[in-house]
Design a protein around this motif. Structure first.
Motif, mmCIF file in Angstrom:
data_model
loop_
_atom_site.group_PDB
_atom_site.id
_atom_site.type_symbol
_atom_site.label_atom_id
_atom_site.label_comp_id
_atom_site.label_asym_id
_atom_site.label_seq_id
_atom_site.Cartn_x
_atom_site.Cartn_y
_atom_site.Cartn_z
ATOM 1 N N GLY A 104 0.811 -1.205 0.000
ATOM 2 C CA GLY A 104 0.000 0.000 0.000
ATOM 3 C C GLY A 104 0.847 1.258 0.000
ATOM 4 O O GLY A 104 0.556 2.217 -0.729
ATOM 5 N N LEU A 105 1.903 1.246 0.801
ATOM 6 C CA LEU A 105 2.786 2.407 0.870
ATOM 7 C C LEU A 105 3.503 2.636 -0.460
ATOM 8 O O LEU A 105 3.664 3.779 -0.913
ATOM 9 N N GLY A 106 3.941 1.528 -1.098
ATOM 10 C CA GLY A 106 4.602 1.637 -2.393
ATOM 11 C C GLY A 106 3.681 2.220 -3.454
ATOM 12 O O GLY A 106 4.082 3.087 -4.241
ATOM 13 N N ALA A 107 2.423 1.757 -3.469
ATOM 14 C CA ALA A 107 1.447 2.271 -4.433
ATOM 15 C C ALA A 107 1.184 3.756 -4.192
ATOM 16 O O ALA A 107 1.112 4.548 -5.140
ATOM 17 N N LEU A 108 1.055 4.132 -2.912
ATOM 18 C CA LEU A 108 0.808 5.534 -2.578
ATOM 19 C C LEU A 108 1.989 6.415 -2.985
ATOM 20 O O LEU A 108 1.809 7.515 -3.535
ATOM 21 N N LEU A 109 3.195 5.928 -2.740
ATOM 22 C CA LEU A 109 4.389 6.693 -3.070
ATOM 23 C C LEU A 109 4.535 6.874 -4.575
ATOM 24 O O LEU A 109 4.838 7.983 -5.059
#
Length: 204
Positions: A104-109
């Motif tokens: 999720g963090l990777g997608a958001l970044l």
């Protein structure tokens, strides 16, 4: 009907492209597995070869410019995944919840960086790193580094082989085209000579 799309035909370019891809994959797998063999166990060695070959296939595109662009995109996504996974694994052990959080963090970044097209690549890389870390908890922190090495090597070899292969094909095509033109010129010259001879009555 054999299910072949209408108008499809096997071209010299398709054959050259396929051969070039196969050679690049072989070179990559052979080199990376031997580079890692003295530092990791056999399973990690095989995984390294596989991941490097995946990088080769990913960057092999129709044109050299597309291959270079794909290589840059793959490298960027890999570096983002590497940073996230490395930071996590230096502090925490693998957990499914932790992996989901990194995805999720990777997608958001990536979305924040305006690179939504690279979310999939970042996610796949993160999943591979985290699952392998779960399989080898004693060396979990090494996995992001190893996968970064695999990816960089595969991207580099893939782009180089693509450029070299396309360049050689262009040279061969140019030489072949020149030979065809010369042959046509010789044929035309012969035909004109015969026509002139017939006009003069030298050939019955």
């Amino acid at each position: 009907m054999d299910g072949t799309p209408s108008g499809y035909k096997l071209t010299a370019w398709a054959a050259a492209y396929s051969l070039n891809l196969a050679v690049a994959c072989f070179i990559t797998y052979w080199i990376i597995t031997r580079l890692l063999s003295g530092f990791v166990d056999q399973a990690s060695d095989f995984l390294g070869g596989m991941w490097a070959v995946v990088a080769v296939v990913f960057v092999f595109r129709d044109t050299r410019e597309q291959a270079l662009r794909a290589g840059r995109d793959r490298l960027f996504a890999t570096c983002v995944s590497f940073a996230l996974c490395q930071l996590y694994l230096l502090i925490f052990p693998f957990t499914p919840l932790g992996m989901a959080a990194l995805l999720g963090l990777g997608a958001l970044l990536m979305a924040a960086l305006g690179r939504r097209a690279d979310i999939v690549t970042t996610g796949i890389t993160t999943v591979v790193v985290m699952v392998v870390a779960a399989m080898s908890p004693e060396t979990a922190w090494q996995q992001p580094i190893l996968r970064l090495i695999d990816s960089v090597f595969g991207i580099s070899v893939g782009v180089i082989c693509k450029w070299v292969g396309s360049y050689l094909f262009s040279l061969a095509e140019h030489d072949l085209g020149g030979a065809e033109v010369r042959a046509a010129q010789i044929g035309l010259s012969h035909s004109m000579g015969r026509f002139n001879a017939e006009q003069k009555g030298e050939i019955k």
